[in-house]
Design an enzyme around this catalytic site. Structure first.
Site, PDB file in Angstrom:
ATOM      1  N   LYS A 293      80.621  42.452  31.781  1.00 46.57           N
ATOM      2  CA  LYS A 293      80.169  42.970  33.073  1.00 46.57           C
ATOM      3  C   LYS A 293      78.661  43.151  33.055  1.00 46.57           C
ATOM      4  O   LYS A 293      78.075  43.364  31.994  1.00 46.57           O
ATOM      5  CB  LYS A 293      80.796  44.354  33.322  1.00 46.57           C
ATOM      6  CG  LYS A 293      82.267  44.342  33.632  1.00 46.57           C
ATOM      7  CD  LYS A 293      82.773  45.760  33.843  1.00 46.57           C
ATOM      8  CE  LYS A 293      84.251  45.784  34.154  1.00 46.57           C
ATOM      9  NZ  LYS A 293      84.618  45.195  35.442  1.00 46.57           N
ATOM     10  N   ARG A 367      95.677  43.549  34.275  1.00 42.16           N
ATOM     11  CA  ARG A 367      96.953  42.903  34.602  1.00 42.16           C
ATOM     12  C   ARG A 367      97.665  42.415  33.327  1.00 42.16           C
ATOM     13  O   ARG A 367      98.879  42.310  33.306  1.00 42.16           O
ATOM     14  CB  ARG A 367      96.724  41.773  35.615  1.00 42.16           C
ATOM     15  CG  ARG A 367      95.861  40.654  35.113  1.00 42.16           C
ATOM     16  CD  ARG A 367      95.294  39.794  36.247  1.00 42.16           C
ATOM     17  NE  ARG A 367      94.175  40.457  36.916  1.00 42.16           N
ATOM     18  CZ  ARG A 367      93.510  39.929  37.935  1.00 42.16           C
ATOM     19  NH1 ARG A 367      93.858  38.751  38.429  1.00 42.16           N
ATOM     20  NH2 ARG A 367      92.492  40.588  38.487  1.00 42.16           N
TER      21      ARG A 367
HETATM   22  N1  BES Z   1      88.435  47.604  35.729  1.00 43.72           N
HETATM   23  C1  BES Z   1      88.101  46.533  36.571  1.00 43.72           C
HETATM   24  C2  BES Z   1      88.274  46.844  38.057  1.00 43.72           C
HETATM   25  C3  BES Z   1      87.389  47.914  38.622  1.00 43.72           C
HETATM   26  C4  BES Z   1      86.246  47.584  39.291  1.00 43.72           C
HETATM   27  C5  BES Z   1      87.740  49.225  38.528  1.00 43.72           C
HETATM   28  C6  BES Z   1      85.457  48.560  39.843  1.00 43.72           C
HETATM   29  C7  BES Z   1      86.956  50.211  39.079  1.00 43.72           C
HETATM   30  C8  BES Z   1      85.818  49.880  39.746  1.00 43.72           C
HETATM   31  C9  BES Z   1      88.964  45.312  36.239  1.00 43.72           C
HETATM   32  O1  BES Z   1      89.387  45.222  34.933  1.00 43.72           O
HETATM   33  C10 BES Z   1      88.122  44.125  36.542  1.00 43.72           C
HETATM   34  O2  BES Z   1      87.096  44.002  35.950  1.00 43.72           O
HETATM   35  N2  BES Z   1      88.555  43.300  37.472  1.00 43.72           N
HETATM   36  C11 BES Z   1      87.812  42.155  37.862  1.00 43.72           C
HETATM   37  C12 BES Z   1      88.775  41.023  38.071  1.00 43.72           C
HETATM   38  C13 BES Z   1      88.111  39.695  38.226  1.00 43.72           C
HETATM   39  C14 BES Z   1      87.486  39.258  36.928  1.00 43.72           C
HETATM   40  C15 BES Z   1      89.157  38.691  38.672  1.00 43.72           C
HETATM   41  C16 BES Z   1      87.070  42.480  39.157  1.00 43.72           C
HETATM   42  O3  BES Z   1      87.592  43.226  39.980  1.00 43.72           O
HETATM   43  O4  BES Z   1      85.952  42.009  39.308  1.00 43.72           O
HETATM   44 ZN    ZN Z   2      87.987  44.315  33.630  1.00 42.52          ZN
END
Ligand code: BES
Ligand code: ZN
Ligand code: ZN
Length: 516
Positions: A293, A367
């Protein structure tokens, strides 16, 4: 906070602060405000009347007016709190206003408060529908307990702002109503404290709340409330064939925790009675892994275990509320870290169910752990499933930070959940999870991919992925990524972890209890 109910004249009760609620009985769009107190106490009504008539207090929700040394009242301060329009008054406004009373007292260094139970009989029937006393008492307790929480645990200058005694006052009533109010208050304390337990877990930083520490705190809580708790780690995860959960965890030196909780009711239910399985995403820190990230806001990813915390908190409340049914919880907790051993984009994993998954993005890890958690809960005997997860940023794009996302494969179980919301006061909005979206997660080389082929409908493709692992079992998925953390404080609640979903999950679970 020691919260109790007393059947006592509120004007005669000595306290540093007495909170009393007011509604605006005006109707129509452009009517002038017409505030009225929800109390039958003449001295309180008299003390407030010139200030209510002055027009400076409109009784909007959360609005406050303080009267010092009010004539005719034993309290040092009378805090009048607005509930908004009487015509649309529900227990949610009462819950919030009870929270306002507590947060007002905390910010004024007052540790003992009294709250006058809102008396709808103070108004003519035409102005408002009556509030059910059991649920009103419960809402007051929930609001007061949840408001008595702040996030500054690690500040050296943290002050004791906590409320020591909160007394809810109601004039004497018949025995039946008194016991209804008392049981409502008792339930509200359990639910509010469980919500705060969730918030205290979510607030912890990732270096302190590792998967092992989450499991330890869960086990301590379980031994206090009488829930069976088993904690497993890598060996068991591999032995069960949880290839998806194991892959997420393998990039961190912190061992994963597979936490299994079981609640048994006092009387064994019939063998064909529903068994509810709660499954939580417990990523104690989500860096994104190899698909790392950006630095901005990455600190927030300590709250990526809010779904797990909600399930653990729900079990805490269930153990005390004792519904006549079996409930189990499966929490999959690990860190998602980049490392030489970490899983990579392009890897193919085999989940516990036997399905193969092509990894497109290691940041879509929630997931993966849930896929194995949901399947495992079924093998443990769950016949109804619910999961909660901070799963996608996309859910905030769709619904903002007001509603959490709800996805399901079953209308009946969804309706039960939606029916719980007027009691819980939480907001969930159902989004589609139909097979039209399935093509988006098809893989060329494996059964499915862990992200959709495009950015569109990101929270739906995440839900579609989970759906692959629940089969025909009625299932609800709650995506709480946009609602688990409050960026701004509210007059009734601190900023930070919201504790979303725990209250609704508790109500939904109770709806399956065998009739007593
Ligand atoms: N933990 C994150 C989702 C999240 C984002 C939680 C902001 C709280 C605040 C999750 O694991 C994630 O990173 N999801 C990605 C999925 C994508 C790579 C398909 C996302 O939402 O960007
Ligand atoms: Zn994630
Ligand atoms: Zn995550």
């Amino acid at each position: 906070m020691h919260l109790k109910l007393q059947f006592h004249d509120s004007a005669a009760f000595a306290a540093p602060l007495l909170a009393v609620f007011a509604v605006d009985i005006a109707t129509g769009d452009d009517a002038t405000h017409s505030p009225a107190l929800l109390t039958t106490s003449d001295p309180l009504a008299k003390a407030a009347s010139p200030w209510l008539a002055s027009g400076e207090f409109k009784a909007t929700l959360g609005e406050t007016l303080v009267l010092y040394s009010p004539a005719g009242a034993a309290a040092q301060r009378l805090l009048i709190i607005g509930l908004g329009r009487s015509a649309s008054l529900t227990i949610h406004e009462v819950r919030k206003a009870a929270g306002v009373a507590v947060r007002f007292a905390r910010s004024h260094a007052l540790h003992d408060i009294a709250i006058a139970f809102p008396e709808d009989t103070a108004l003519d029937d035409e102005h408002m529908d009556s509030l059910p006393s059991h649920l009103t008492a419960r809402a007051i307790a929930e609001g007061a307990v949840v408001a008595d929480f702040d996030i500054d645990f690690y500040r050296s200058d943290r002050k004791d702002q906590g409320i020591h005694n909160a007394t809810v006052l109601h004039i004497e009533a018949d025995k039946k109503s008194e016991s209804e109010m008392q049981s409502g208050l008792d339930e509200g304390i359990i639910v509010g404290q469980s919500q705060n337990f969730v918030r205290s877990l979510v607030n912890e930083p990732g270096n302190i709340l590792t998967p092992t520490e989450l499991a330890r705190r869960t086990a301590v809580m379980c031994s206090e409330v009488g829930v069976a708790c088993e904690v497993f780690s890598t060996d068991k995860i591999l032995e069960l064939g949880m290839g998806a959960f194991a892959a997420v965890s393998q990039g961190s030196p912190q061992p994963p925790a597979l936490i299994v909780l079981r609640y048994e009711p006092p009387t064994p239910p019939p063998p064909d009675a529903p068994v509810v399985g709660l499954v939580g995403k417990g990523i104690t820190f989500d860096t994104g892994g190899i698909s790392i990230k950006p630095a901005e806001n990455m600190d927030k990813m300590k709250y990526d275990m809010a779904g797990a915390a909600a399930m653990i908190g729900a079990m805490r409340a269930i153990a005390q509320l004792k519904p006549a049914m079996r409930v189990l919880a499966v929490v999959c907790s690990c860190e998602n870290m980049p490392d030489g051993m970490a899983f990579k984009p392009g890897d193919v994993l085999t989940a516990m169910s036997g399905k193969t998954i092509e990894i497109m993005n290691t940041d879509a890890e929630g997931r993966l752990v849930l896929a194995d958690g949901l399947h495992y809960a079924k093998t443990l005997g769950a016949t109804r499933l619910i999961d909660a997860a901070t799963l996608t940023g996309a859910v905030s794009v769709a619904l903002g930070q007001i509603n959490a996302g709800l996805f399901s494969n079953n209308d009946e179980t969804t309706q039960r959940f939606l029916d719980a919301l007027p009691t819980s006061g939480e907001k969930f909005w159902r989004l589609p999870c139909t097979d039209d979206y399935r093509d988006q997660i098809k893989s060329q080389i494996a059964d499915i991919m862990n992200t959709g082929g495009s950015r569109y409908g990101g929270s739906i493709t995440a839900a579609m992925f989970l759906k692959e692992f629940v089969g025909d079992t009625p299932w609800i998925h709650l995506d709480i990524a946009g609602t688990a953390w409050l960026d701004d404080q509210k007059p009734w609640q601190s900023k930070g972890p919201s504790g979303i979903a725990v209250r609704s999950i508790i109500e939904w679970v109770r709806s399956f209890a065998s009739p007593s």
